[in-house]
Enzyme design. Structure first.
Site, PDB file in Angstrom:
ATOM      1  N   THR A   1      48.109   9.565  77.551  1.00 42.64           N
ATOM      2  CA  THR A   1      48.526   8.510  76.629  1.00 42.64           C
ATOM      3  C   THR A   1      47.357   8.074  75.752  1.00 42.64           C
ATOM      4  O   THR A   1      47.511   7.875  74.535  1.00 42.64           O
ATOM      5  CB  THR A   1      49.069   7.289  77.406  1.00 42.64           C
ATOM      6  N   GLY A   2      46.192   7.931  76.354  1.00 38.10           N
ATOM      7  CA  GLY A   2      45.009   7.581  75.578  1.00 38.10           C
ATOM      8  C   GLY A   2      44.676   8.647  74.555  1.00 38.10           C
ATOM      9  O   GLY A   2      44.459   8.346  73.373  1.00 38.10           O
TER      10      GLY A   2
ATOM     11  N   TRP B   1      46.616  10.838  73.275  1.00 41.35           N
ATOM     12  CA  TRP B   1      47.672  10.945  72.267  1.00 41.35           C
ATOM     13  C   TRP B   1      47.369  10.040  71.077  1.00 41.35           C
ATOM     14  O   TRP B   1      47.663  10.386  69.929  1.00 41.35           O
ATOM     15  CB  TRP B   1      49.021  10.556  72.871  1.00 41.35           C
ATOM     16  N   HIS B   2      46.745   8.885  71.353  1.00 39.44           N
ATOM     17  CA  HIS B   2      46.452   7.940  70.283  1.00 39.44           C
ATOM     18  C   HIS B   2      45.278   8.376  69.415  1.00 39.44           C
ATOM     19  O   HIS B   2      45.135   7.891  68.281  1.00 39.44           O
ATOM     20  CB  HIS B   2      46.186   6.545  70.863  1.00 39.44           C
ATOM     21  N   GLY B   3      44.429   9.252  69.922  1.00 35.59           N
ATOM     22  CA  GLY B   3      43.318   9.714  69.099  1.00 35.59           C
ATOM     23  C   GLY B   3      42.326  10.538  69.884  1.00 35.59           C
ATOM     24  O   GLY B   3      42.222  10.414  71.110  1.00 35.59           O
TER      25      GLY B   3
END
Length: 466
Positions: free
Chosen positions: A313-314, A316-318
């Protein structure tokens, strides 16, 4: 091209709507596909070929996965589809991140690749992966109409910032959907309110955040204001785009699900993530967390599952370590709530809300700085370490100037306004007054948003200073 831009709002969108309603029913998906490809190609035409390759890959592998159901080849084709889609995402989004870290660890200096991140690749990649996975699990049938499938993948209303739309959610709408004046009016309302959330609130808060990062000195109060402002900026930016996507979808006959549900009223981090970026959380739950075993496994494997999901998830954000730390930070609190804190939190409502807001504010400080040392300085400032003043005259000026937008953001992040309107509309006379005032308010919001977009120095909140 961005939703919150003059080109999109006053040129592209009217042309796309006219084309869509001008063609017969059997060609509406082709019309929206054409508009989506033009939208995608506006700033980076070469990447249309990448999207076309992703669409063709998902379409072919979906058919093959279904064709060989019950045989090993079905799983092989599903895995191949996921591999192809992820390879595109990994190359364009994470390749330079891996090169930088490889060079840092080994001391071997490798040149970075001159590539830019294609718009929307994270979203349409996840949509293709969920589609082929659902075909493999027999949750849906493969789409044999490549125009309809391509329209689903490239659907421009949700291409820039989501939500992540599952094929199973709009499968029937791709074949046939309802259009009406009421539905279009609801879509326009969501479009304008989402635009005003993004432009009038998020962008204004962005100015305040920039004032903090550009300031040569720090203070305790301004560090806290920055943490709160950035959290709200991300929320109003992302939820504003999501509202616009939902509204645009309704104009074209699609019902796209809600992506944010007032996350700042949550009483735990667990609840916060049920309300924040709902489509992303449910995607990771269904396609990563549950296949790994979910919580119906040993405690050790549960820890593994939750940390894998939040690591992803982390990322995925960048492609940066602050995003990795941000994801793992939430993993720690989610596991702590499950095994240690939840019973206490449920019994102490006020503490639960304060605790949640504090954890979230700290998390977005980590999120906001690509350099972890900068995040550390901000957090130290919030804690009052380093001998910094409580507030400086410069910082006091900024805080007073932005109090109106901060107050509006605080109110707008709760359901208070919608509850108030609902209560007012309980009598016939008040309902008529609200229905009469609503289009006037929407026109005013559109005018103010447009004025801000045309002249970035125009900020309606700056006319109300303390």
């Amino acid at each position: 091209m961005l939703f919150s831009g003059i080109t999109f709002l006053y040129y592209f969108l009217p042309a796309a709507v006219l084309l869509y309603f001008a063609v017969p029913a059997g060609m509406k998906n082709a019309a929206i596909l054409l508009s989506s490809l033009v939208f995608y190609a506006w700033g980076e035409p070469a990447y249309v070929l990448l999207m076309a390759g992703s669409i063709l890959s998902g379409y072919v592998f979906g058919l093959l996965t279904e064709r060989f159901h019950g045989r090993p080849l079905s799983k092989i084709f599903m895995i191949a589809s996921v591999t192809v889609s992820l390879s595109f995402l990994l190359f364009f989004k994470y390749c330079n991140f891996f090169i930088e870290n490889f060079s840092a660890v080994t001391g071997i200096s490798l040149p970075l690749l001159k590539i830019t991140l294609p718009v929307g690749i994270s979203f349409y990649t996840f949509q293709i992966i969920s589609y082929t996975a659902d075909v493999y699990m027999k949750k849906t049938k493969a789409n044999r109409n490549i125009i309809n499938f391509a329209a689903y993948v490239s659907l421009f209303p949700q291409l820039v910032a989501g939500p992540i739309v599952r094929y199973t959610e709009i499968e029937g709408q791709l074949r046939e959907r309802r259009h009406s004046i009421d539905k279009a009016a609801e879509g326009i309302k969501l479009l304008v309110t989402g635009l005003s959330k993004k432009v009038l609130i998020a962008d204004s808060l962005g100015e305040l955040c920039s004032a903090y990062t550009e300031s040569s000195e720090s203070s305790v109060l301004f560090s806290w204001i920055y943490a709160i402002s950035f959290s709200m900026q991300v929320y109003f930016d992302f939820s504003g785009y999501s509202d616009m996507a939902t509204g645009l979808g309704k104009i074209f006959g699609f019902d796209i699900g809600r992506n944010f549900n007032y996350p700042f009223i949550s009483g735990s981090i667990t609840e916060f993530w049920r309300r924040w970026h709902i489509s992303l959380g449910s995607w990771f739950r269904d396609y990563v967390y549950i296949p790994l075993g979910g919580n119906r496994t040993t405690r050790l494997k549960y820890f593994r599952n939750i940390f894998v999901v939040w690591l992803l998830t982390g990322l995925w954000h960048g492609a940066s370590w602050n995003f990795v730390l941000w994801g793992l930070y939430f993993a720690v609190f989610l596991t702590a709530e499950k095994f240690l804190l939840m019973n206490f939190i449920k019994k102490h409502g006020i503490f639960a809300h304060v605790y949640t807001l504090l954890i979230v504010a700290v998390s977005f400080v980590i999120f906001s700085f690509s350099e972890l040392s900068d995040a550390g300085r901000c957090l130290m400032g919030m804690a009052g370490f380093g001998g910094i003043p409580w507030v400086t005259e410069e910082h006091g000026y900024y805080i007073r100037s932005f109090l109106p937008v901060l107050a509006m953001a605080a109110i707008g992040s709760t359901p208070l306004l919608s509850l108030a309107v609902r209560r007012i509309k309980q009598t016939e006379m008040c309902r008529k007054a609200v229905n009469t005032a609503e289009p006037i308010v929407l026109v005013l919001l559109l005018f103010l948003s447009t004025a801000y977009l045309v002249d970035g120095s125009f900020n309606p909140f700056m006319y109300f200073r303390f």
